[in-house]
Design a protein around this motif. Structure first.
Motif, mmCIF file in Angstrom:
data_model
loop_
_atom_site.group_PDB
_atom_site.id
_atom_site.type_symbol
_atom_site.label_atom_id
_atom_site.label_comp_id
_atom_site.label_asym_id
_atom_site.label_seq_id
_atom_site.Cartn_x
_atom_site.Cartn_y
_atom_site.Cartn_z
ATOM 1 N N ASP A 165 16.627 -13.858 102.024
ATOM 2 C CA ASP A 165 17.479 -14.539 102.999
ATOM 3 C C ASP A 165 16.752 -14.622 104.338
ATOM 4 O O ASP A 165 15.765 -13.910 104.565
ATOM 5 C CB ASP A 165 18.793 -13.740 103.160
ATOM 6 C CG ASP A 165 19.844 -14.516 103.935
ATOM 7 O OD1 ASP A 165 19.734 -15.753 104.028
ATOM 8 O OD2 ASP A 165 20.776 -13.878 104.455
ATOM 9 N N GLU A 166 17.241 -15.498 105.190
ATOM 10 C CA GLU A 166 16.817 -15.536 106.586
ATOM 11 C C GLU A 166 18.105 -15.466 107.407
ATOM 12 O O GLU A 166 18.699 -16.506 107.731
ATOM 13 C CB GLU A 166 16.044 -16.819 106.885
ATOM 14 C CG GLU A 166 14.715 -16.901 106.160
ATOM 15 C CD GLU A 166 13.931 -18.167 106.484
ATOM 16 O OE1 GLU A 166 14.349 -18.945 107.369
ATOM 17 O OE2 GLU A 166 12.909 -18.389 105.822
ATOM 18 N N PRO A 167 18.553 -14.261 107.712
ATOM 19 C CA PRO A 167 19.894 -14.095 108.296
ATOM 20 C C PRO A 167 20.120 -14.878 109.584
ATOM 21 O O PRO A 167 21.254 -15.249 109.879
ATOM 22 C CB PRO A 167 19.987 -12.588 108.553
ATOM 23 C CG PRO A 167 18.974 -11.971 107.665
ATOM 24 C CD PRO A 167 17.877 -12.968 107.484
ATOM 25 N N ASP A 168 19.068 -15.165 110.333
ATOM 26 C CA ASP A 168 19.259 -15.908 111.589
ATOM 27 C C ASP A 168 19.161 -17.418 111.406
ATOM 28 O O ASP A 168 19.228 -18.173 112.377
ATOM 29 C CB ASP A 168 18.217 -15.462 112.628
ATOM 30 C CG ASP A 168 18.412 -14.004 112.996
ATOM 31 O OD1 ASP A 168 19.567 -13.524 112.906
ATOM 32 O OD2 ASP A 168 17.419 -13.339 113.334
ATOM 33 N N ASN A 169 18.946 -17.854 110.172
ATOM 34 C CA ASN A 169 18.765 -19.285 109.907
ATOM 35 C C ASN A 169 19.925 -19.781 109.046
ATOM 36 O O ASN A 169 19.998 -19.461 107.858
ATOM 37 C CB ASN A 169 17.420 -19.492 109.193
ATOM 38 C CG ASN A 169 17.135 -20.957 108.915
ATOM 39 O OD1 ASN A 169 17.940 -21.835 109.256
ATOM 40 N ND2 ASN A 169 16.002 -21.228 108.284
ATOM 41 N N TRP A 170 20.831 -20.581 109.610
ATOM 42 C CA TRP A 170 22.011 -21.026 108.841
ATOM 43 C C TRP A 170 21.693 -22.197 107.916
ATOM 44 O O TRP A 170 22.537 -22.626 107.142
ATOM 45 C CB TRP A 170 23.173 -21.361 109.771
ATOM 46 C CG TRP A 170 22.965 -22.475 110.762
ATOM 47 C CD1 TRP A 170 22.366 -22.385 111.970
ATOM 48 C CD2 TRP A 170 23.379 -23.845 110.624
ATOM 49 N NE1 TRP A 170 22.374 -23.602 112.604
ATOM 50 C CE2 TRP A 170 22.996 -24.520 111.808
ATOM 51 C CE3 TRP A 170 24.036 -24.568 109.634
ATOM 52 C CZ2 TRP A 170 23.242 -25.881 112.016
ATOM 53 C CZ3 TRP A 170 24.289 -25.922 109.846
ATOM 54 C CH2 TRP A 170 23.887 -26.563 111.016
ATOM 55 N N GLN A 171 20.461 -22.705 107.993
ATOM 56 C CA GLN A 171 20.103 -23.879 107.180
ATOM 57 C C GLN A 171 19.249 -23.507 105.963
ATOM 58 O O GLN A 171 18.710 -24.376 105.287
ATOM 59 C CB GLN A 171 19.357 -24.889 108.055
ATOM 60 C CG GLN A 171 20.221 -25.370 109.210
ATOM 61 C CD GLN A 171 19.454 -26.112 110.278
ATOM 62 O OE1 GLN A 171 18.224 -26.141 110.255
ATOM 63 N NE2 GLN A 171 20.154 -26.710 111.225
ATOM 64 N N PHE A 172 19.120 -22.210 105.708
ATOM 65 C CA PHE A 172 18.303 -21.769 104.580
ATOM 66 C C PHE A 172 18.757 -20.396 104.113
ATOM 67 O O PHE A 172 19.205 -19.580 104.913
ATOM 68 C CB PHE A 172 16.819 -21.687 104.981
ATOM 69 C CG PHE A 172 15.952 -21.229 103.856
ATOM 70 C CD1 PHE A 172 15.658 -22.088 102.811
ATOM 71 C CD2 PHE A 172 15.487 -19.920 103.799
ATOM 72 C CE1 PHE A 172 14.901 -21.647 101.730
ATOM 73 C CE2 PHE A 172 14.730 -19.488 102.730
ATOM 74 C CZ PHE A 172 14.442 -20.348 101.706
ATOM 75 N N GLY A 173 18.636 -20.156 102.822
ATOM 76 C CA GLY A 173 18.956 -18.831 102.291
ATOM 77 C C GLY A 173 20.441 -18.712 101.971
ATOM 78 O O GLY A 173 21.087 -19.686 101.564
ATOM 79 N N GLN A 174 20.978 -17.518 102.148
ATOM 80 C CA GLN A 174 22.373 -17.280 101.770
ATOM 81 C C GLN A 174 23.293 -18.192 102.587
ATOM 82 O O GLN A 174 23.164 -18.298 103.804
ATOM 83 C CB GLN A 174 22.716 -15.810 101.937
ATOM 84 C CG GLN A 174 21.880 -14.942 100.991
ATOM 85 C CD GLN A 174 22.338 -13.503 100.897
ATOM 86 O OE1 GLN A 174 23.523 -13.207 100.967
ATOM 87 N NE2 GLN A 174 21.382 -12.598 100.703
ATOM 88 N N GLY A 175 24.178 -18.891 101.872
ATOM 89 C CA GLY A 175 25.044 -19.895 102.494
ATOM 90 C C GLY A 175 24.412 -21.272 102.548
ATOM 91 O O GLY A 175 25.019 -22.215 103.053
ATOM 92 N N ALA A 176 23.214 -21.412 102.006
ATOM 93 C CA ALA A 176 22.490 -22.684 102.104
ATOM 94 C C ALA A 176 21.659 -22.919 100.841
ATOM 95 O O ALA A 176 20.454 -23.173 100.920
ATOM 96 C CB ALA A 176 21.595 -22.696 103.344
ATOM 97 N N GLY A 177 22.314 -22.872 99.694
ATOM 98 C CA GLY A 177 21.589 -22.994 98.421
ATOM 99 C C GLY A 177 21.215 -24.410 98.047
ATOM 100 O O GLY A 177 20.397 -24.644 97.158
ATOM 101 N N PHE A 178 21.828 -25.399 98.698
ATOM 102 C CA PHE A 178 21.541 -26.824 98.486
ATOM 103 C C PHE A 178 21.693 -27.284 97.027
ATOM 104 O O PHE A 178 21.227 -28.358 96.659
ATOM 105 C CB PHE A 178 20.158 -27.213 99.039
ATOM 106 C CG PHE A 178 20.201 -27.486 100.523
ATOM 107 C CD1 PHE A 178 20.596 -28.722 101.007
ATOM 108 C CD2 PHE A 178 19.902 -26.490 101.433
ATOM 109 C CE1 PHE A 178 20.679 -28.969 102.369
ATOM 110 C CE2 PHE A 178 19.986 -26.725 102.800
ATOM 111 C CZ PHE A 178 20.371 -27.967 103.273
ATOM 112 N N TYR A 179 22.308 -26.475 96.192
ATOM 113 C CA TYR A 179 22.613 -26.882 94.806
ATOM 114 C C TYR A 179 21.361 -27.308 94.047
ATOM 115 O O TYR A 179 21.393 -28.235 93.241
ATOM 116 C CB TYR A 179 23.723 -27.947 94.796
ATOM 117 C CG TYR A 179 24.942 -27.435 95.532
ATOM 118 C CD1 TYR A 179 25.793 -26.510 94.923
ATOM 119 C CD2 TYR A 179 25.195 -27.781 96.848
ATOM 120 C CE1 TYR A 179 26.870 -25.965 95.619
ATOM 121 C CE2 TYR A 179 26.274 -27.247 97.553
ATOM 122 C CZ TYR A 179 27.104 -26.347 96.921
ATOM 123 O OH TYR A 179 28.163 -25.812 97.616
#
Ligand SMILES: N[C@@H](CCC(=O)N[C@@H](CSC=O)C(=O)NCC(=O)O)C(=O)O
Length: 277
Positions: free
Chosen positions: A90-104
């Motif tokens: 994960d990149e916890p400070d990045n809301w556009q990648f990682g957890q919460g941002a799987g892009f299907y």
């Protein structure tokens, strides 16, 4: 599979469930609303894919889908948007990648390929889990979503003709492989060869010959992500060139939030319900 909670709502049951995911190699949580008609037999299933930063809970709390789902006798499944947990990169400070941002997507880069398999999770694992456990008619499925999830719904359906009876989206990202907020994620999940990204980009899939019978999109014209991130005109151009009937409703004054989504939620559910009959 563990039942986290069940609550009666509009005569049906809003459930939240947790399970160990084979595809994501992590614990996953999803919300499933069963309308009252499910007491009498299997009901059709509508998938809602959420956007960046969401879990299963955002739409469950703010999407206001249950009244319409109960009225039309449609079940609504709301999966999470990525694998979860301390062991998941994960990149916890990045809301556009990682957890919460799987892009299907199903990631191919070694660092992410073990967990970030949201395409296979939605298309294979979760349907297998649902079938037989809940009164669902798996021969009648449709799909919609918001932003990253609206785009995910379109791409998953484009690549599987006949799997979903209908597809719609709220403010979908039209071309994530060239948009600032998604391009980096594609590179990290899928590698530097941009040819490989085409399989997960709606406009490029359409250019490459994939088709939908029709598509419904609602988009707010006061959406702060409209010009840089969403760009619905790219989807409009691709659909026009391919002969895909697109209904694009530009909604005056609406932004990107769940205030917008909940306003048009009942319209989308009614549209899908008509096609799920
Ligand atoms: N944190 C971000 C805003 C993130 C955001 O707006 N996420 C949307 C989906 S965006 C595309 O996929 C969302 O649905 N958020 C959840 C919610 O409950 O609103 C920022 O600070 O700009």
């Amino acid at each position: 599979m563990e039942t986290v909670s069940t609550s009666k709502s509009f005569g049906g049951i809003q459930g939240v469930y947790r399970h160990e995911s084979r595809e994501c190699a992590s614990e996953m949580t999803f919300a499933l609303y069963l309308p009252p008609q499910a007491e009498d037999g299997p009901v059709p299933l509508l998938w809602y894919l959420s956007g960046l930063t969401c879990t299963h809970q955002n739409v469950m709390d703010k999407g206001e889908y249950r009244r319409a789902a109960a009225e039309h006798g449609v079940a609504v499944i709301c999966p999470d948007t990525s694998p979860r947990g301390a062991d998941v990169p994960d990149e916890p400070d990045n809301w556009q990648f990682g957890q919460g941002a799987g892009f299907y997507v199903d990631a191919t880069e070694p660092a992410f390929a073990r967990n970030y398999r949201m395409a296979s999770y939605i298309i294979s694992e979760l349907p297998e889990l649902l079938a037989g456990r809940f009164p669902l008619d798996m021969n009648r499925q449709s799909i919609f979503g918001h932003s990253m999830g609206g785009h995910g719904a379109i791409t998953l359906a484009l690549k599987r003709p006949g799997r979903f009876r209908s597809v719609s989206a709220f403010a979908p990202i039209a071309q994530p492989s060239t948009a600032g907020w998604s391009r980096t994620a594609f590179e990290k999940y899928l590698g530097q060869d941009e040819q490989a990204w085409r399989a997960y980009d709606a406009t490029h899939l359409i250019e490459d010959g994939f088709r939908l019978p029709e598509l419904l999109v609602d988009q707010g014209d006061a959406d702060g992500f409209l010009d840089d991130g969403l760009r619905p005109w790219l989807l409009e151009e691709a659909c026009k060139a391919a002969g895909i009937p697109l209904t694009l409703n530009m909604r005056a004054g609406y932004d990107h939030s769940y205030f917008f989504i909940s306003t048009f939620m009942a319209d989308h559910i009614a549209w899908h319900a008509e096609r799920l009959k």
